[in-house]
Design a protein around this motif. Structure first.
Motif, PDB file in Angstrom:
ATOM      1  N   ILE A   1       0.825  -1.206   0.000  1.00 15.54           N
ATOM      2  CA  ILE A   1       0.000   0.000   0.000  1.00 15.54           C
ATOM      3  C   ILE A   1       0.861   1.260   0.000  1.00 15.54           C
ATOM      4  O   ILE A   1       0.673   2.164  -0.819  1.00 15.54           O
ATOM      5  N   LEU A   2       1.831   1.338   0.912  1.00 12.32           N
ATOM      6  CA  LEU A   2       2.677   2.531   0.954  1.00 12.32           C
ATOM      7  C   LEU A   2       3.579   2.609  -0.276  1.00 12.32           C
ATOM      8  O   LEU A   2       3.879   3.705  -0.764  1.00 12.32           O
ATOM      9  N   GLY A   3       3.973   1.455  -0.796  1.00 12.35           N
ATOM     10  CA  GLY A   3       4.722   1.467  -2.051  1.00 12.35           C
ATOM     11  C   GLY A   3       3.892   2.026  -3.187  1.00 12.35           C
ATOM     12  O   GLY A   3       4.394   2.768  -4.044  1.00 12.35           O
ATOM     13  N   SER A   4       2.601   1.712  -3.199  1.00  9.06           N
ATOM     14  CA  SER A   4       1.729   2.217  -4.266  1.00  9.06           C
ATOM     15  C   SER A   4       1.605   3.735  -4.208  1.00  9.06           C
ATOM     16  O   SER A   4       1.492   4.399  -5.235  1.00  9.06           O
ATOM     17  N   VAL A   5       1.629   4.301  -3.000  1.00 10.87           N
ATOM     18  CA  VAL A   5       1.557   5.765  -2.867  1.00 10.87           C
ATOM     19  C   VAL A   5       2.790   6.418  -3.484  1.00 10.87           C
ATOM     20  O   VAL A   5       2.683   7.400  -4.233  1.00 10.87           O
ATOM     21  N   MET A   6       3.966   5.873  -3.177  1.00  5.27           N
ATOM     22  CA  MET A   6       5.193   6.426  -3.767  1.00  5.27           C
ATOM     23  C   MET A   6       5.189   6.287  -5.283  1.00  5.27           C
ATOM     24  O   MET A   6       5.594   7.200  -6.008  1.00  5.27           O
ATOM     25  N   LEU A   7       4.736   5.139  -5.765  1.00  9.80           N
ATOM     26  CA  LEU A   7       4.665   4.934  -7.220  1.00  9.80           C
ATOM     27  C   LEU A   7       3.671   5.899  -7.854  1.00  9.80           C
ATOM     28  O   LEU A   7       3.910   6.420  -8.946  1.00  9.80           O
TER      29      LEU A   7
END
Length: 487
Positions: free
Chosen positions: A357-363
């Motif tokens: 989830i937090l990776g998706s925000v950065m992406l």
């Protein structure tokens, strides 16, 4: 200073000085019936060597035997006998404790027993990777196989707070797995779900189902622990309890709440300066303050400082590495380092929904739209009701905006608002999507809610703070300006 496990491992090595001790024997000595990932033993051995290094050549007294174990090769030491273990039932550990019972095979084919057992093995392994959980090993839980059990009795016999039980029904290519987590002290259900899948690759299905179960269980257990800690007196809280009590405010992502959380987290760090998850959560709090209270350098520096501490002390903690990577990527603008941390977190715990989830925000902010959507969907599949669900929907909303899919962006933004109606950025995404759809009145209403929640919001500052991809900044900026949000 050595902890309890370090002392137990050293004692086991000294008892057979000069003779190799297999890894399994050391794990049994240090963790008893607990199922643990291999790197836990590596971390403890490294700590032992650091303590011994204060003596001349002491660091070399513990020899690594590749693929075999370890051996003590230092000076002779007399080890006193220890008393036998008490025959009474084990006491509950401080951290949440889980036993996964063998799943019932409801299939018509008795031969499917291997599939049930394999899935339970995978679930135990997955849960054991979560370092804040105490997980009973397979050899102990499988003694209950084929028996009708009372989960309260299982809890007393194994010394665990929670028991997971379930069943598997396979008919042809169709498989249904059900599971339920029960609090052994009350008999209340903490979590229950069922999964339906079809697959020709039975082993791939087994892995997928195990990851789904583990991903869904983790946040449910965390919530149950938070509820338990809320009932404790403030003066009785230790570092672990303080972090749990701060968690809901950390997850809010808004200044007033995270400021309150920081008070608890700082107390936890004072009690345990090497508590990686406390540092990771503190980094997230300062990240929030940086973005939502005027991009003050003191908050950005504190976010990165705590993130580095979390990475230093949390090499075996997927959550700490995830939070640290997020702060390094968002506040330090080093997304290569950030995703290195996230990949390490997924190596430890492949079912970590928070990491995806937090990776998706950065992406999403980085303009990698399709990958952001893929990561957010993986996170939501692992944990559909996660406290960070709003962030996954935010990532989807901004990614659909970038690709010109405004209906999908609006739909995702509404889901984000529903998941966290008190978070200002969820309304930023909604404002932009509504503006792009020409729904001006609704866009202005959403914009007003942004300023109500975050009066100092300026979209140019938001974009600079997160190092927003230029193409996304252009599209969103035009939409937000049209809806009346200040630049």
């Amino acid at each position: 200073m050595l902890g309890r496990r370090g002392v137990a491992l050293l004692r086991r090595l000294l008892e057979t000085a000069g003779v190799p001790v297999p890894k399994d024997a050391l794990v049994e000595a240090g963790w008893g019936g607990l199922a643990v990932a291999d790197n836990n033993l590596t971390v403890q051995i490294a700590a032992l060597r650091r303590v011994l290094a204060s003596t001349t050549d002491g660091e070399s007294w513990i020899e690594t035997l590749p693929r075999r174990g370890y051996r003590y090769v230092g000076p002779a030491v007399v080890v006193r006998d220890v008393s036998a273990r008490a025959a009474s039932a084990p006491t509950l550990p401080e951290k949440p404790s889980v036993a996964v019972l063998p799943f019932s095979n409801l299939s018509d084919e008795p031969g499917q027993e291997y599939f049930c057992d394999g899935m339970v093995d995978d679930i135990i392994t997955g849960l054991a990777r979560i370092n804040w959980l105490f997980v009973i090993a397979r050899n102990s839980t499988f003694t209950y196989k084929g028996r009708a059990v009372d989960v309260k009795q299982v809890g007393r016999e194994l010394g665990v707070r929670f028991v997971l039980e379930g069943s598997v029904r396979k008919v042809g290519r169709h498989v249904r797995v059900t599971g339920q987590m029960i609090d052994t002290s009350t008999g209340a259900h903490v979590w229950a779900a069922h999964y339906d899948r079809s697959s020709d690759d039975i082993f791939a299905l087994q892995d997928e189902m195990a990851n789904a179960v583990v991903g869904a269980i983790a946040p449910s257990l965390r919530k149950a622990e938070i509820d338990r800690v809320k009932r404790k007196r403030p003066d009785s809280l230790d570092a672990y309890d303080l972090v749990l009590r701060a968690q809901l405010d950390v997850d809010s992502g808004m200044p007033e709440q995270v400021t309150r959380a920081l008070t608890l987290l700082e107390r936890a760090i004072d009690l345990d300066p090497s508590y990686a998850l406390a540092h990771g959560n503190a980094a997230m709090c300062h990240h929030c303050l940086f973005l939502r209270t005027g991009l003050q350098e003191v908050n950005r520096v504190a976010s990165i400082r705590h993130a580095r501490a979390a990475m230093l002390h949390g090499q075996d903690d997927a959550a700490a590495l995830t939070l640290a990577g997020f702060s390094i990527g968002m506040d330090g603008h080093d997304r290569i380092a950030a995703f290195t941390a996230l990949e390490a977190a997924l190596d430890i715990s492949p079912s970590s929904a928070l990491t995806y989830i937090l990776g998706s925000v950065m992406l999403g902010w980085g303009g990698e739209a399709e990958r952001a959507i893929e990561w957010s969907e993986r996170g939501m599949r692992l944990s559909p009701f996660d406290s960070w669900a709003f962030a996954a929907f935010d990532a989807q909303a901004m990614s659909h905006l970038l690709r010109g899919r405004y209906d999908e962006a609006c739909h995702a933004a509404y889901k984000s608002v529903q998941a966290n109606p008190a978070h200002s950025i969820t309304y930023v995404q909604l404002t932009a999507a509504l503006a792009k759809l020409g729904r001006s009145d609704e866009a202005r209403a959403a914009a007003a809610r942004v300023l109500e929640l975050q009066p100092a919001f300026r979209y140019s500052r938001q974009f600079a703070g997160v190092n927003c991809a230029p193409a996304l900044a252009e599209i969103m900026g035009e939409a937000l300006r049209g809806a009346g949000l200040p630049e």
